[in-house]
Design a protein around this motif. Sequence first.
Motif, PDB file in Angstrom:
ATOM      1  N   GLU A 166      66.337 131.656  32.666  1.00  0.00           N
ATOM      2  CA  GLU A 166      64.813 131.343  32.542  1.00  0.00           C
ATOM      3  C   GLU A 166      64.278 131.334  33.993  1.00  0.00           C
ATOM      4  OE1 GLU A 166      61.040 130.960  30.558  1.00  0.00           O
ATOM      5  OE2 GLU A 166      63.077 131.516  30.006  1.00  0.00           O
ATOM      6  N   GLY A 167      64.844 130.755  34.895  1.00  0.00           N
ATOM      7  CA  GLY A 167      64.555 130.555  36.304  1.00  0.00           C
ATOM      8  C   GLY A 167      64.849 131.834  36.982  1.00  0.00           C
ATOM      9  N   GLN A 168      65.823 132.808  36.774  1.00  0.00           N
ATOM     10  CA  GLN A 168      66.109 133.773  37.196  1.00  0.00           C
ATOM     11  C   GLN A 168      64.934 134.818  36.782  1.00  0.00           C
ATOM     12  OE1 GLN A 168      69.950 133.932  36.097  1.00  0.00           O
ATOM     13  NE2 GLN A 168      70.172 131.878  37.248  1.00  0.00           N
ATOM     14  N   TYR A 227      62.485 132.852  27.254  1.00  0.00           N
ATOM     15  CA  TYR A 227      63.371 134.051  26.839  1.00  0.00           C
ATOM     16  C   TYR A 227      64.597 133.738  27.440  1.00  0.00           C
ATOM     17  CZ  TYR A 227      59.537 137.366  25.382  1.00  0.00           C
ATOM     18  OH  TYR A 227      58.609 138.055  24.635  1.00  0.00           O
ATOM     19  N   GLY A 228      64.805 133.061  28.624  1.00  0.00           N
ATOM     20  CA  GLY A 228      65.991 132.878  29.277  1.00  0.00           C
ATOM     21  C   GLY A 228      66.863 131.919  28.308  1.00  0.00           C
ATOM     22  N   PHE A 229      66.339 130.781  27.689  1.00  0.00           N
ATOM     23  CA  PHE A 229      66.923 130.066  26.843  1.00  0.00           C
ATOM     24  C   PHE A 229      67.398 130.663  25.412  1.00  0.00           C
ATOM     25  CE2 PHE A 229      64.631 127.243  29.679  1.00  0.00           C
ATOM     26  CZ  PHE A 229      65.610 126.517  30.432  1.00  0.00           C
ATOM     27  N   THR A 230      66.233 131.227  24.949  1.00  0.00           N
ATOM     28  CA  THR A 230      66.582 131.897  23.639  1.00  0.00           C
ATOM     29  C   THR A 230      67.770 132.962  23.769  1.00  0.00           C
ATOM     30  OG1 THR A 230      64.155 131.547  23.094  1.00  0.00           O
ATOM     31  CG2 THR A 230      65.451 133.158  21.627  1.00  0.00           C
ATOM     32  N   ALA A 231      67.862 133.596  24.975  1.00  0.00           N
ATOM     33  CA  ALA A 231      68.778 134.729  25.167  1.00  0.00           C
ATOM     34  C   ALA A 231      70.328 133.972  25.049  1.00  0.00           C
ATOM     35  CB  ALA A 231      68.574 135.193  26.499  1.00  0.00           C
ATOM     36  N   ILE A 232      70.595 132.629  25.281  1.00  0.00           N
ATOM     37  CA  ILE A 232      71.553 132.376  24.964  1.00  0.00           C
ATOM     38  C   ILE A 232      71.984 132.284  23.817  1.00  0.00           C
ATOM     39  CG2 ILE A 232      72.946 129.927  25.227  1.00  0.00           C
ATOM     40  CD1 ILE A 232      71.049 129.321  27.373  1.00  0.00           C
ATOM     41  N   ILE A 233      71.022 131.976  22.709  1.00  0.00           N
ATOM     42  CA  ILE A 233      71.527 132.011  21.156  1.00  0.00           C
ATOM     43  C   ILE A 233      71.836 133.647  20.852  1.00  0.00           C
ATOM     44  CG2 ILE A 233      70.693 131.695  18.708  1.00  0.00           C
ATOM     45  CD1 ILE A 233      68.581 129.604  20.002  1.00  0.00           C
TER      46      ILE A 233
END
Length: 361
Positions: free
Chosen positions: A91-93, A280-286
């Motif tokens: 998410e930060g990137q 989006y960055g965190f959801t992309a982990i799922i």
Amino acid sequence: MQFRLEKRQEPSRFMLYATPVAAVVLTMVLGAIIFSLIGFDGLGAVREIFLTPLINPLKWQDLAVKASPLIIIAVGLSIGYRANVWNIGAEGQYIVGGLAGTGVALATWEMTGWWLLPLMIIAGIAGGMAYAAVPALLRVKFKVNEILTTLMLTYVSVQLLNYLVLGPWINPTGYGQAQTRLFNADQTLPYIIPGTIVQLGTPIALLVALVAWVLMSKSMFGFQIRVVGLAPHAARYGGFSEGKTIWLALLVGGGLAGLAGVLEVAGPFGRMVPSFPTNYGFTAIIVAFLGRLNPLGIVVAGIVLAITFVGGQVAQTTIGLPFPAVGLFQAMMLFLLLAGDILVRYRLRRVVPLAVAEDVA
């Protein structure tokens, strides 16, 4: 009575691919039960969140828009996870990639030309890679856990975004609103399907997944990533550098997250705003785990998670379901998926106490 987990000699290949499907189905069932118990229309929530985006053709374009950044980021994360490099701060990137592209857009705002958008994209990728280089350096040189550094840097990026948008980058003609100038026509993504909101980011996402699949399955790069992740000692014996692999994994993940960021700011947003971080960055982990860390599987998983985003917006307006409920569905899906993975790879064994075993003998 005690039990312990015993590793299976070989996990069932069928169950490895059936578990994600089972996790989605169980999420729907449990979600319906939970929301019914707390006073909402549980069946209606499941219908609006999981089915309406599929059966309503008007929502298909929304699915494409939502799935694109999830696919791009998840593909980058999956490469790192294959190497046991746990980048949690995509998410930060993503944010820094968007900021880097915005910086180029504002610096060239009065210019025109086909080269503006490619330059923004390059800047976004470079920004994401540079931000991922910090935890890569700390991990390789000082053995600092990348889970902590990537996660903490996410909050730094949010503060940087707020400072820039509320300060030096604020739109001088925006009457004090917290936003930058609207990008000009040469700085925004073109629409690829007339009459829809589907932009160039969607085919780019599919291309990224395809290229990643070829690299991971057909190239020495993919072989190196897999070997380092599965057998670090064998990798060292085979001449693969663990430090180099960590750098590669984090830079690729950061670069793709930055790519997703710049495509979003030059696409659906059209300018930088404080609400740019959309998890989006965190959801992309799922998405990465639901897709079994396979780039082609991630395309399907990205669509599934996009369905929950779009369906959550529909449920909010049709049955009054709070939008944070979408996060509950997504978290439940991840929990059930990881729980299923444990049962696929391990079996429960009853532990017989020593005294009882001696009595039986």
